[in-house]
Motif scaffolding. Structure first.
Motif, PDB file in Angstrom:
ATOM      1  N   LYS B 155      51.935  58.711  44.426  1.00  0.00           N
ATOM      2  CA  LYS B 155      50.855  57.754  44.704  1.00  0.00           C
ATOM      3  C   LYS B 155      50.743  57.484  46.194  1.00  0.00           C
ATOM      4  CE  LYS B 155      50.059  56.656  40.316  1.00  0.00           C
ATOM      5  NZ  LYS B 155      48.809  57.076  39.663  1.00  0.00           N
ATOM      6  N   ARG B 156      49.517  57.223  46.616  1.00  0.00           N
ATOM      7  CA  ARG B 156      49.273  56.809  47.991  1.00  0.00           C
ATOM      8  C   ARG B 156      48.787  55.377  48.007  1.00  0.00           C
ATOM      9  NH1 ARG B 156      46.608  61.274  51.962  1.00  0.00           N
ATOM     10  NH2 ARG B 156      48.244  62.822  51.675  1.00  0.00           N
ATOM     11  N   VAL B 157      49.421  54.580  48.840  1.00  0.00           N
ATOM     12  CA  VAL B 157      49.029  53.183  48.984  1.00  0.00           C
ATOM     13  C   VAL B 157      48.624  52.952  50.433  1.00  0.00           C
ATOM     14  CG1 VAL B 157      49.814  50.797  48.859  1.00  0.00           C
ATOM     15  CG2 VAL B 157      50.591  52.458  47.145  1.00  0.00           C
ATOM     16  N   VAL B 158      47.413  52.448  50.645  1.00  0.00           N
ATOM     17  CA  VAL B 158      46.940  52.149  52.000  1.00  0.00           C
ATOM     18  C   VAL B 158      46.898  50.630  52.171  1.00  0.00           C
ATOM     19  CG1 VAL B 158      45.031  52.391  53.636  1.00  0.00           C
ATOM     20  CG2 VAL B 158      45.610  54.286  52.115  1.00  0.00           C
ATOM     21  N   LEU B 159      47.506  50.156  53.247  1.00  0.00           N
ATOM     22  CA  LEU B 159      47.538  48.724  53.534  1.00  0.00           C
ATOM     23  C   LEU B 159      46.456  48.362  54.539  1.00  0.00           C
ATOM     24  CD1 LEU B 159      50.316  49.156  52.244  1.00  0.00           C
ATOM     25  CD2 LEU B 159      51.281  47.584  53.920  1.00  0.00           C
ATOM     26  N   VAL B 182      44.790  50.086  47.325  1.00  0.00           N
ATOM     27  CA  VAL B 182      44.655  49.448  48.638  1.00  0.00           C
ATOM     28  C   VAL B 182      45.272  48.052  48.525  1.00  0.00           C
ATOM     29  CG1 VAL B 182      43.067  48.582  50.403  1.00  0.00           C
ATOM     30  CG2 VAL B 182      42.572  50.743  49.210  1.00  0.00           C
ATOM     31  N   VAL B 183      46.225  47.756  49.398  1.00  0.00           N
ATOM     32  CA  VAL B 183      46.872  46.450  49.388  1.00  0.00           C
ATOM     33  C   VAL B 183      46.419  45.666  50.618  1.00  0.00           C
ATOM     34  CG1 VAL B 183      49.055  45.191  49.422  1.00  0.00           C
ATOM     35  CG2 VAL B 183      48.883  47.351  48.155  1.00  0.00           C
ATOM     36  N   ILE B 184      45.786  44.546  50.387  1.00  0.00           N
ATOM     37  CA  ILE B 184      45.405  43.647  51.484  1.00  0.00           C
ATOM     38  C   ILE B 184      46.611  42.750  51.763  1.00  0.00           C
ATOM     39  CG2 ILE B 184      43.835  41.805  52.209  1.00  0.00           C
ATOM     40  CD1 ILE B 184      41.723  43.065  50.334  1.00  0.00           C
ATOM     41  N   THR B 185      47.158  42.857  52.962  1.00  0.00           N
ATOM     42  CA  THR B 185      48.403  42.152  53.286  1.00  0.00           C
ATOM     43  C   THR B 185      48.135  40.922  54.155  1.00  0.00           C
ATOM     44  OG1 THR B 185      48.721  43.572  55.214  1.00  0.00           O
ATOM     45  CG2 THR B 185      49.799  44.261  53.174  1.00  0.00           C
ATOM     46  N   LYS B 186      49.173  40.109  54.310  1.00  0.00           N
ATOM     47  CA  LYS B 186      49.135  38.887  55.142  1.00  0.00           C
ATOM     48  C   LYS B 186      48.072  37.924  54.623  1.00  0.00           C
ATOM     49  CE  LYS B 186      50.348  41.731  59.178  1.00  0.00           C
ATOM     50  NZ  LYS B 186      50.239  41.930  60.633  1.00  0.00           N
ATOM     51  N   SER B 187      47.939  37.842  53.307  1.00  0.00           N
ATOM     52  CA  SER B 187      46.880  36.993  52.735  1.00  0.00           C
ATOM     53  C   SER B 187      47.082  35.528  53.108  1.00  0.00           C
ATOM     54  CB  SER B 187      46.800  37.171  51.216  1.00  0.00           C
ATOM     55  OG  SER B 187      47.985  36.714  50.609  1.00  0.00           O
ATOM     56  N   ASP B 188      48.311  35.152  53.487  1.00  0.00           N
ATOM     57  CA  ASP B 188      48.557  33.764  53.905  1.00  0.00           C
ATOM     58  C   ASP B 188      47.827  33.429  55.214  1.00  0.00           C
ATOM     59  OD1 ASP B 188      50.662  35.750  54.659  1.00  0.00           O
ATOM     60  OD2 ASP B 188      51.253  34.161  56.050  1.00  0.00           O
ATOM     61  N   LEU B 189      47.424  34.476  55.963  1.00  0.00           N
ATOM     62  CA  LEU B 189      46.725  34.237  57.231  1.00  0.00           C
ATOM     63  C   LEU B 189      45.201  34.299  57.081  1.00  0.00           C
ATOM     64  CD1 LEU B 189      48.863  36.423  59.685  1.00  0.00           C
ATOM     65  CD2 LEU B 189      48.965  33.953  59.347  1.00  0.00           C
ATOM     66  N   ALA B 190      44.733  34.554  55.869  1.00  0.00           N
ATOM     67  CA  ALA B 190      43.300  34.814  55.667  1.00  0.00           C
ATOM     68  C   ALA B 190      42.423  33.670  56.186  1.00  0.00           C
ATOM     69  CB  ALA B 190      43.019  35.079  54.191  1.00  0.00           C
ATOM     70  N   ASP B 191      42.791  32.440  55.841  1.00  0.00           N
ATOM     71  CA  ASP B 191      41.955  31.306  56.267  1.00  0.00           C
ATOM     72  C   ASP B 191      42.044  31.092  57.773  1.00  0.00           C
ATOM     73  OD1 ASP B 191      41.132  30.949  53.727  1.00  0.00           O
ATOM     74  OD2 ASP B 191      42.541  29.319  53.262  1.00  0.00           O
ATOM     75  N   ILE B 192      43.236  31.277  58.300  1.00  0.00           N
ATOM     76  CA  ILE B 192      43.436  31.035  59.741  1.00  0.00           C
ATOM     77  C   ILE B 192      42.569  31.971  60.584  1.00  0.00           C
ATOM     78  CG2 ILE B 192      45.162  31.115  61.614  1.00  0.00           C
ATOM     79  CD1 ILE B 192      47.248  30.479  59.363  1.00  0.00           C
ATOM     80  N   VAL B 193      42.486  33.243  60.150  1.00  0.00           N
ATOM     81  CA  VAL B 193      41.725  34.208  60.955  1.00  0.00           C
ATOM     82  C   VAL B 193      40.272  34.345  60.488  1.00  0.00           C
ATOM     83  CG1 VAL B 193      43.778  35.515  61.598  1.00  0.00           C
ATOM     84  CG2 VAL B 193      42.471  36.217  59.579  1.00  0.00           C
ATOM     85  N   GLY B 194      39.891  33.549  59.481  1.00  0.00           N
ATOM     86  CA  GLY B 194      38.512  33.610  59.002  1.00  0.00           C
ATOM     87  C   GLY B 194      38.181  34.936  58.321  1.00  0.00           C
ATOM     88  N   PHE B 195      39.131  35.426  57.525  1.00  0.00           N
ATOM     89  CA  PHE B 195      38.972  36.716  56.835  1.00  0.00           C
ATOM     90  C   PHE B 195      37.811  36.639  55.837  1.00  0.00           C
ATOM     91  CE2 PHE B 195      40.547  39.507  53.251  1.00  0.00           C
ATOM     92  CZ  PHE B 195      40.387  40.712  53.911  1.00  0.00           C
ATOM     93  N   ALA B 196      36.833  37.535  55.982  1.00  0.00           N
ATOM     94  CA  ALA B 196      35.693  37.566  55.068  1.00  0.00           C
ATOM     95  C   ALA B 196      36.057  38.457  53.882  1.00  0.00           C
ATOM     96  CB  ALA B 196      34.455  38.082  55.785  1.00  0.00           C
TER      97      ALA B 196
END
Lengths: 113, 233
Positions: B155-159, B182-196
């Motif tokens: 398997k291939r996993v892209v972060l 596909v793994v979206i990482t650092k989800s704890d920072l999503a609000d801080i950086v305004g992740f859309a």
């Protein structure tokens, strides 16, 4: 710049196939999903060929498009990288059947009559 | 017969002029992939993994997306795993990963921008594989070149970290097209950086309709249960 090592492989294959003859031209096929840049391949080719039987040879590049087969409506289609929807039914789960190519198709050598 | 251009003049005629006639040539079909050797070794690796009962996961991302941090936590929390990690220089990542108690080997690629099957085959010689069920191969941080090289993985996993920009999948579509997950990482920072989030999910779906998507934080543990379930699947 992994194009340099990949071009080395293609060139080695060409020189082996020429079996001692001069190589006039190489025809290669490059798919957009192969992860290589054609310009970088050409740069590597120019850097690698001097002093080999392929010195001064022409590099012909065939570029392919990603080829898909739609499992829903059974349409075969080509799509640009980054947009893979079936043009017929809009499904997004087309099976990828081509576009990874990075291969030496043929070479041209002197025709000793 | 002239060997330089294949014409029928004497072999000693000068070549500093144009002949005015194209040299007669013949075409030899070759049909050989530039990746043929890599593919052969990758297939051998795959056979070895199968014989050892190892599920192998190739982890790919740009530098700094959190591959090593996700692996540190995974190796601590999932038994019988090991890692091989590729970087241009330093043993730092393998040292970090060995601190978890799991076996971890470093590959230094020097100037090379990706791992290839041959490098992995050499590393396997040093891997204590008995008793392991999963092997993670952390590729060189790079969203371009590693896409071309099969290592023998299952398997291939892209972060993609939330700090990188939602449109990254659109900019680097090839590596995402090869992903199983596909793994979206650092989800704890999503609000801080305004992740859309919606925009990122749409971008992933557009270029990687085949891939599953998970959102995790290796720091808080959010989403890791789903990651572990995917690994076990």
């Amino acid at each position: 710049m992994h194009e340099l090592s990949l071009m080395t492989n293609l060139l080695d294959a060409a020189i082996a196939a020429a079996d001692g003859a001069k190589v006039h031209a190489l025809r290669i096929r490059v798919g957009p999903l192969s992860g290589v840049v054609v310009e970088a391949l050409r740069f590597a080719f120019d850097a690698l060929t001097p002093g080999t039987p392929a010195a001064g040879a022409r590099l012909d590049v065939e570029e392919t498009a990603p080829a898909f087969h739609c499992p829903r409506c059974r349409t075969d289609y080509a799509a640009p990288v980054g947009s893979y929807l079936c043009p017929n039914c809009g499904a997004a789960d087309g099976e990828l059947r081509g576009g990874h190519e990075l291969e030496l198709v043929s070479i041209e050598v002197p025709d000793h009559v | 017969m002239c060997d330089t251009c294949g014409c029928n003049e004497s072999p000693h005629h000068p070549h500093d002029h144009a002949h005015g006639h194209p040299p007669p040539v013949r075409t030899i079909a070759v049909q050989k992939s530039a990746l043929a050797l890599n593919q052969r070794i990758a297939d051998q690796n795959r056979g070895w993994f199968r014989a050892k009962g190892l599920k192998v996961i190739n982890l790919l991302s740009s530098p700094g997306s959190g591959k090593t941090t996700l692996l540190e936590r995974t190796l601590r929390e999932v038994p019988r795993c090991a890692a091989i990690v590729g970087d241009l220089q330093t043993e730092n990542d393998a040292i970090r990963l060995r601190a978890t108690g799991a076996p971890a080997l470093q590959i230094n690629t020097g100037a090379t921008c990706h791992l290839d099957a041959h490098m992995v085959a050499h590393a396997l010689a040093d891997l204590p594989a008995d008793g392991l069920t999963k092997l993670f191969i952390e590729n060189v941080g790079n969203l371009v070149c590693p896409a071309a090289f099969d290592l023998g993985e299952a398997k291939r996993v892209v972060l993609l970290s939330v700090t990188e920009g939602e449109d990254k999948p659109l900019k680097y579509p090839v590596i995402f097209r090869h992903a199983d997950l596909v793994v979206i990482t650092k989800s704890d920072l999503a609000d801080i950086v305004g992740f859309a989030r919606d925009q990122a999910l749409a971008a992933i779906r557009q270029v990687a309709p085949q891939a599953g998507i998970l959102e995790v934080s290796a720091k808080t543990g959010a989403g890791l249960a789903a990651w572990y379930a995917w690994l076990a699947g």
